[in-house]
Motif scaffolding. Sequence first.
Motif, PDB file in Angstrom:
ATOM      1  N   VAL A 125       0.841  -1.201   0.000  1.00 35.63           N
ATOM      2  CA  VAL A 125       0.000   0.000   0.000  1.00 35.63           C
ATOM      3  C   VAL A 125       0.873   1.246   0.000  1.00 35.63           C
ATOM      4  CG1 VAL A 125      -1.790   1.291   1.228  1.00 35.63           C
ATOM      5  CG2 VAL A 125      -1.829  -1.213   1.238  1.00 35.63           C
ATOM      6  N   LEU A 126       0.584   2.147  -0.924  1.00 36.49           N
ATOM      7  CA  LEU A 126       1.270   3.442  -1.003  1.00 36.49           C
ATOM      8  C   LEU A 126       0.262   4.534  -0.681  1.00 36.49           C
ATOM      9  CD1 LEU A 126       3.552   4.638  -3.961  1.00 36.49           C
ATOM     10  CD2 LEU A 126       1.903   6.150  -2.858  1.00 36.49           C
ATOM     11  N   ILE A 127       0.582   5.359   0.310  1.00 33.39           N
ATOM     12  CA  ILE A 127      -0.230   6.540   0.630  1.00 33.39           C
ATOM     13  C   ILE A 127       0.632   7.766   0.359  1.00 33.39           C
ATOM     14  CG2 ILE A 127      -1.652   7.710   2.347  1.00 33.39           C
ATOM     15  CD1 ILE A 127      -2.601   4.891   1.904  1.00 33.39           C
ATOM     16  N   SER A 128       0.133   8.696  -0.458  1.00 37.80           N
ATOM     17  CA  SER A 128       0.931   9.877  -0.801  1.00 37.80           C
ATOM     18  C   SER A 128       0.270  11.161  -0.334  1.00 37.80           C
ATOM     19  CB  SER A 128       1.174   9.953  -2.313  1.00 37.80           C
ATOM     20  OG  SER A 128       0.005  10.355  -2.994  1.00 37.80           O
ATOM     21  N   ALA A 129       1.112  12.093   0.099  1.00 38.48           N
ATOM     22  CA  ALA A 129       0.709  13.483   0.353  1.00 38.48           C
ATOM     23  C   ALA A 129       1.821  14.338  -0.238  1.00 38.48           C
ATOM     24  CB  ALA A 129       0.546  13.751   1.842  1.00 38.48           C
ATOM     25  N   HIS A 130       1.473  15.316  -1.039  1.00 40.14           N
ATOM     26  CA  HIS A 130       2.538  16.057  -1.720  1.00 40.14           C
ATOM     27  C   HIS A 130       3.056  17.219  -0.869  1.00 40.14           C
ATOM     28  CE1 HIS A 130       0.113  19.557  -3.286  1.00 40.14           C
ATOM     29  NE2 HIS A 130      -0.872  18.680  -3.392  1.00 40.14           N
ATOM     30  N   MET A 131       4.363  17.394  -0.918  1.00 38.55           N
ATOM     31  CA  MET A 131       5.035  18.427  -0.134  1.00 38.55           C
ATOM     32  C   MET A 131       4.990  19.794  -0.797  1.00 38.55           C
ATOM     33  SD  MET A 131       8.437  16.488   1.322  1.00 38.55           S
ATOM     34  CE  MET A 131       9.088  15.972  -0.287  1.00 38.55           C
ATOM     35  N   ASP A 132       4.832  19.846  -2.117  1.00 37.28           N
ATOM     36  CA  ASP A 132       4.980  21.123  -2.818  1.00 37.28           C
ATOM     37  C   ASP A 132       3.734  21.983  -2.727  1.00 37.28           C
ATOM     38  OD1 ASP A 132       3.832  19.079  -4.529  1.00 37.28           O
ATOM     39  OD2 ASP A 132       4.003  20.460  -6.201  1.00 37.28           O
ATOM     40  N   GLU A 133       3.951  23.259  -2.943  1.00 36.53           N
ATOM     41  CA  GLU A 133       2.885  24.259  -3.001  1.00 36.53           C
ATOM     42  C   GLU A 133       2.961  24.976  -4.341  1.00 36.53           C
ATOM     43  OE1 GLU A 133       4.489  28.132  -0.822  1.00 36.53           O
ATOM     44  OE2 GLU A 133       5.167  26.326   0.212  1.00 36.53           O
ATOM     45  N   ILE A 134       1.865  25.572  -4.769  1.00 34.83           N
ATOM     46  CA  ILE A 134       1.914  26.426  -5.954  1.00 34.83           C
ATOM     47  C   ILE A 134       2.768  27.648  -5.627  1.00 34.83           C
ATOM     48  CG2 ILE A 134      -0.236  25.650  -7.016  1.00 34.83           C
ATOM     49  CD1 ILE A 134      -0.549  28.880  -5.373  1.00 34.83           C
ATOM     50  N   GLY A 135       3.445  28.169  -6.623  1.00 36.80           N
ATOM     51  CA  GLY A 135       4.324  29.310  -6.387  1.00 36.80           C
ATOM     52  C   GLY A 135       4.740  29.962  -7.682  1.00 36.80           C
ATOM     53  N   LEU A 136       5.876  30.660  -7.651  1.00 41.80           N
ATOM     54  CA  LEU A 136       6.386  31.390  -8.802  1.00 41.80           C
ATOM     55  C   LEU A 136       7.869  31.102  -8.959  1.00 41.80           C
ATOM     56  CD1 LEU A 136       4.730  34.810  -7.843  1.00 41.80           C
ATOM     57  CD2 LEU A 136       3.860  33.193  -9.546  1.00 41.80           C
ATOM     58  N   ILE A 137       8.398  31.411 -10.136  1.00 38.52           N
ATOM     59  CA  ILE A 137       9.827  31.272 -10.386  1.00 38.52           C
ATOM     60  C   ILE A 137      10.304  32.498 -11.168  1.00 38.52           C
ATOM     61  CG2 ILE A 137       9.523  29.938 -12.526  1.00 38.52           C
ATOM     62  CD1 ILE A 137      12.017  28.287 -11.576  1.00 38.52           C
ATOM     63  N   ILE A 138      11.424  33.053 -10.779  1.00 38.73           N
ATOM     64  CA  ILE A 138      11.934  34.272 -11.401  1.00 38.73           C
ATOM     65  C   ILE A 138      12.461  33.950 -12.799  1.00 38.73           C
ATOM     66  CG2 ILE A 138      13.640  36.123 -11.262  1.00 38.73           C
ATOM     67  CD1 ILE A 138      13.551  35.725  -8.187  1.00 38.73           C
ATOM     68  N   ARG A 139      11.965  34.700 -13.798  1.00 36.96           N
ATOM     69  CA  ARG A 139      12.396  34.493 -15.182  1.00 36.96           C
ATOM     70  C   ARG A 139      13.219  35.659 -15.722  1.00 36.96           C
ATOM     71  NH1 ARG A 139       9.464  37.562 -18.705  1.00 36.96           N
ATOM     72  NH2 ARG A 139       7.492  38.407 -17.918  1.00 36.96           N
ATOM     73  N   HIS A 140      13.137  36.836 -15.057  1.00 39.45           N
ATOM     74  CA  HIS A 140      13.862  38.009 -15.556  1.00 39.45           C
ATOM     75  C   HIS A 140      14.034  39.028 -14.437  1.00 39.45           C
ATOM     76  CE1 HIS A 140      15.273  41.113 -18.296  1.00 39.45           C
ATOM     77  NE2 HIS A 140      14.337  41.933 -17.861  1.00 39.45           N
ATOM     78  N   ILE A 141      15.178  39.695 -14.420  1.00 41.25           N
ATOM     79  CA  ILE A 141      15.445  40.825 -13.510  1.00 41.25           C
ATOM     80  C   ILE A 141      15.729  42.031 -14.387  1.00 41.25           C
ATOM     81  CG2 ILE A 141      16.893  41.713 -11.650  1.00 41.25           C
ATOM     82  CD1 ILE A 141      17.659  38.738 -11.076  1.00 41.25           C
ATOM     83  N   ASP A 142      14.927  43.104 -14.255  1.00 35.87           N
ATOM     84  CA  ASP A 142      15.123  44.238 -15.159  1.00 35.87           C
ATOM     85  C   ASP A 142      16.125  45.245 -14.596  1.00 35.87           C
ATOM     86  OD1 ASP A 142      13.789  46.041 -13.422  1.00 35.87           O
ATOM     87  OD2 ASP A 142      11.885  45.898 -14.496  1.00 35.87           O
ATOM     88  N   SER A 143      16.425  46.268 -15.375  1.00 41.07           N
ATOM     89  CA  SER A 143      17.482  47.215 -15.021  1.00 41.07           C
ATOM     90  C   SER A 143      17.137  48.045 -13.791  1.00 41.07           C
ATOM     91  CB  SER A 143      17.769  48.140 -16.207  1.00 41.07           C
ATOM     92  OG  SER A 143      16.608  48.877 -16.558  1.00 41.07           O
ATOM     93  N   LYS A 144      15.852  48.177 -13.473  1.00 43.04           N
ATOM     94  CA  LYS A 144      15.427  48.945 -12.299  1.00 43.04           C
ATOM     95  C   LYS A 144      15.343  48.095 -11.034  1.00 43.04           C
ATOM     96  CE  LYS A 144      12.802  52.379 -14.942  1.00 43.04           C
ATOM     97  NZ  LYS A 144      11.466  53.018 -15.166  1.00 43.04           N
ATOM     98  N   GLY A 145      15.598  46.796 -11.156  1.00 44.55           N
ATOM     99  CA  GLY A 145      15.593  45.941  -9.983  1.00 44.55           C
ATOM    100  C   GLY A 145      14.268  45.272  -9.693  1.00 44.55           C
TER     101      GLY A 145
END
Length: 360
Positions: free
Chosen positions: A67-87
């Motif tokens: 028997v395998l019982i699963s609960a996921h550790m991850d949460e929805i979130g964001l990931i940085i794709r770009h840093i602009d010149s103004k920060g």
Amino acid sequence: MEFNRENTEKEFRERIVGLSGVFGPSGFEDEVANLIKEHLKDVDYEISSDIMGNLIFHKKGKGKTRVLISAHMDEIGLIIRHIDSKGFLWVDTLGGIAPQQFFGKHVIIRTEEGKHIDGIINSLHPGRPDRCHTMPESVHEFFIEVGADSKQDVIDMGIEVGNAVSIDYPVIFLGNHRIGGKALDDRAFVFILEELVKLLDDKDNIPDFYAVFSVQEEVGARGAIVAASNIKPDIAIALDMSLATDIPGVPDAECVNALGEGASIKVMDKLGTGIGGLLSNREVVSQMKKTAKENNIPYCIEAYAAGATDASFMQTLNGGIKAGGIQTPMRYVHSYEVVDVRDVAATLELLYRYVLSLSE
């Protein structure tokens, strides 16, 4: 150790603050795994992890059923794709989160070195959401402020493209029985699986039991697919939320579940697309309902052709696995999520009694 409803509710109130607050967007679950290992440091299980980062607790029982019982550790979130010149930081999503959740939210960025940095996310439309003529349709209309004046300032903070971002909703206690917080999908069920591990720790007459704290469920149940492929269980049960639609504006005919109804037994999900959805094994569902009735555990049924869980992807692996789900009703999913502690306790009890019934 035996199940006790009052103690379960008390423990949940105490531990959910830490479980909800810990950083863990999809693909960045290591802080969650470390907290789980601390919570379960005294149990007598074989503990392992795999290349994906799943955390697995295995107890060899006397029963032949695996028997395998699963609960996921991850949460929805964001990931940085770009840093602009103004920060300012520009992001993409990790998992299913709608743009209306972003306005003015406190976020936490984790650097490669593990440092947590505060930020605020807002949109290209300054001010409150009601000043927007239309709701933004894309995360690309939002940016994160971290107090920088330039890209170099951001780099000096240790922030770089590819860092993950968590949207912060502190745990709050609502009325006598309800709790709101971040990532209760699925940290409420991480708590439940931790408690199940403890309850079965001194039991011998149980199935061959695997507790899988899985990774990357919010981006396609990738961790669970790998774990189930390796473990090859006979039965796989996913612990996850069920939509509580008992809120204003939802017609009775569109109701799924409601807070206070107890545990939720999944019958189906995501069949609207015909791809990746689950029709729970009928024998599994029947045994869960039988167990609930015999032990006077309040329960409801989820038959909802949307959403998906680890079980939705495990069912067809290895020539087929008997799959199903035990859930807890939850409001405002992927936002400021709310659960009822009585439902959490009922879910744990049903899960515990169900696993014990597989050895009979």
